[in-house]
Design a protein around this motif. Structure first.
Motif, short mmCIF file in Angstrom:
data_model
loop_
_atom_site.label_atom_id
_atom_site.label_comp_id
_atom_site.label_asym_id
_atom_site.label_seq_id
_atom_site.Cartn_x
_atom_site.Cartn_y
_atom_site.Cartn_z
N VAL A 24 -3.20 4.31 -104.73
CA VAL A 24 -4.36 3.78 -104.01
C VAL A 24 -5.60 4.56 -104.38
O VAL A 24 -5.53 5.76 -104.70
N LYS A 25 -6.75 3.88 -104.36
CA LYS A 25 -8.01 4.51 -104.75
C LYS A 25 -9.08 4.43 -103.67
O LYS A 25 -10.06 5.18 -103.70
N ARG A 26 -8.90 3.50 -102.71
CA ARG A 26 -9.92 3.35 -101.68
C ARG A 26 -9.30 2.83 -100.40
O ARG A 26 -8.49 1.90 -100.43
N ALA A 27 -9.69 3.41 -99.27
CA ALA A 27 -9.14 3.02 -97.97
C ALA A 27 -10.22 2.38 -97.10
O ALA A 27 -11.38 2.80 -97.13
N LEU A 28 -9.81 1.39 -96.32
CA LEU A 28 -10.68 0.79 -95.31
C LEU A 28 -10.11 1.15 -93.94
O LEU A 28 -8.91 0.95 -93.70
N ILE A 29 -10.95 1.67 -93.06
CA ILE A 29 -10.53 2.11 -91.73
C ILE A 29 -11.02 1.12 -90.68
O ILE A 29 -12.17 0.71 -90.69
N ALA A 30 -10.13 0.74 -89.75
CA ALA A 30 -10.49 -0.20 -88.70
C ALA A 30 -9.63 0.05 -87.47
O ALA A 30 -8.60 0.74 -87.54
N LEU A 31 -10.05 -0.49 -86.35
CA LEU A 31 -9.24 -0.40 -85.14
C LEU A 31 -8.08 -1.38 -85.23
O LEU A 31 -6.95 -1.09 -84.82
N ASP A 32 -8.35 -2.59 -85.77
CA ASP A 32 -7.34 -3.64 -85.90
C ASP A 32 -7.39 -4.22 -87.31
O ASP A 32 -8.46 -4.27 -87.93
N CYS A 33 -6.26 -4.69 -87.80
CA CYS A 33 -6.24 -5.38 -89.08
C CYS A 33 -6.34 -6.88 -88.79
O CYS A 33 -5.35 -7.54 -88.50
N THR A 34 -7.54 -7.39 -88.84
CA THR A 34 -7.80 -8.81 -88.62
C THR A 34 -7.96 -9.50 -89.97
O THR A 34 -8.03 -8.86 -91.02
N VAL B 177 -10.59 -6.72 -99.46
CA VAL B 177 -10.56 -7.36 -100.78
C VAL B 177 -11.93 -7.27 -101.44
O VAL B 177 -12.05 -6.91 -102.62
N GLU B 178 -12.98 -7.55 -100.67
CA GLU B 178 -14.35 -7.51 -101.20
C GLU B 178 -14.74 -6.12 -101.68
O GLU B 178 -15.43 -5.97 -102.70
N LEU B 179 -14.30 -5.09 -100.96
CA LEU B 179 -14.66 -3.71 -101.29
C LEU B 179 -13.74 -3.08 -102.33
O LEU B 179 -14.00 -1.98 -102.81
N GLY B 180 -12.65 -3.76 -102.66
CA GLY B 180 -11.70 -3.20 -103.60
C GLY B 180 -10.79 -2.15 -103.00
O GLY B 180 -10.29 -1.27 -103.71
N CYS B 181 -10.59 -2.22 -101.69
CA CYS B 181 -9.69 -1.27 -101.03
C CYS B 181 -8.24 -1.70 -101.23
O CYS B 181 -7.92 -2.88 -101.19
N ASP B 182 -7.37 -0.71 -101.43
CA ASP B 182 -5.95 -1.04 -101.61
C ASP B 182 -5.07 -0.52 -100.49
O ASP B 182 -3.85 -0.61 -100.55
N ILE B 183 -5.69 0.03 -99.44
CA ILE B 183 -4.96 0.39 -98.23
C ILE B 183 -5.88 0.22 -97.03
O ILE B 183 -7.07 0.57 -97.08
#
Length: 253
Positions: A36-46, A54-60
């Protein structure tokens, strides 16, 4: 770096073994050994959060609430969970959650709540370390405390029971849905208990006790920043983004 290596500092902060028996922390989608190269952090996975990843190129995607709480009997596109799972697999995105283990961590969700309102002399609310109780630095009128909480949590609305007719000095907090710990808050001498998801009948409080419901989302949202802080401190060169599309699912008119 693998997905497993990325979440390792989160698990060091809040070991998965701390989770409640009904919970489903950890990886719900994807291979923990994937690079993995980039993470997206959120409270919920909606669905919106997945699209953002997908837009940001995050893989986790790392969230507080697990995408899957109970067994999934089918993965089909006629419900949001099925669409998220399918979309994550299609785009090779891993999904990970740290939930009640983060609630129970000593500096976790409830500690963030306590910090916002400046509680001192803090101790666990119960034997399970879900929730905290402490003292305000100075006693305040209950309606002044409502104003303080609104300001500190950036709230437009607060639901609360009948205001107390005496100054408040001792307060209990619990992130998320904390209604089952009302007896614990009272037993610990709290005059006010701040949490989320309080039902109508629970607002009928005992004398000299008050409940304040700030909502599930707002009581826990600080954990998103905590996730980002943990990762950025451990991996300063790893790309971490906080979701801009994970909003409160409850709307107010």
């Amino acid at each position: 770096m693998t997905a497993r290596e990325v979440v390792a500092p989160i698990e060091a902060f809040a070991p998965v073994a701390l989770q409640e028996s009904w919970d489903n922390c950890g990886f719900s989608v994807g291979d923990p050994q994937k690079e993995v190269k980039r993470a997206l952090i959120a409270l919920d996975c909606t669905e919106e959060v997945l699209e953002e990843a997908v837009e940001l190129g995050c893989d986790i995607i790392i969230t507080h609430h697990p995408l899957i709480f109970k067994g999934v009997k089918s993965i089909v596109p006629d419900n949001n969970v099925g669409r998220i799972i399918t979309g994550a697999i299609k785009n090779d995105i891993a999904i990970y959650a740290a939930h009640t283990n983060m609630d129970k961590a000593s500096d976790g969700v409830s500690a963030l709540m306590a910090k916002r309102i400046g509680l001192v002399d803090i101790e666990p609310l119960n034997m399970d370390n879900l929730g905290l109780v402490g003292n305000l630095e100075r006693p305040v009128a209950s309606q002044e405390l409502v104003k303080i909480v609104k300001e500190k949590f950036n709230l437009n609305n607060v639901r609360f029971s009948k205001p107390l007719d005496k100054p408040v000095s001792r307060v209990a907090v619990c992130g998320g849905s904390g209604h089952s710990f009302i007896p614990d808050a009272m037993a610990k001498g709290a005059q006010v208990y701040i949490t989320g998801d309080i039902t109508y009948h629970q607002f009928y409080c005992e004398k000299d006790f008050m409940i304040m419901d700030i909502g599930h989302y707002y009581s826990e949202y600080d954990v998103v920043g905590l996730f980002a802080k943990i990762l950025c401190e451990k991996f300063p060169n790893f790309a971490v983004s906080i979701s801009r599309k994970n909003n409160n699912p409850i709307y107010y008119y």
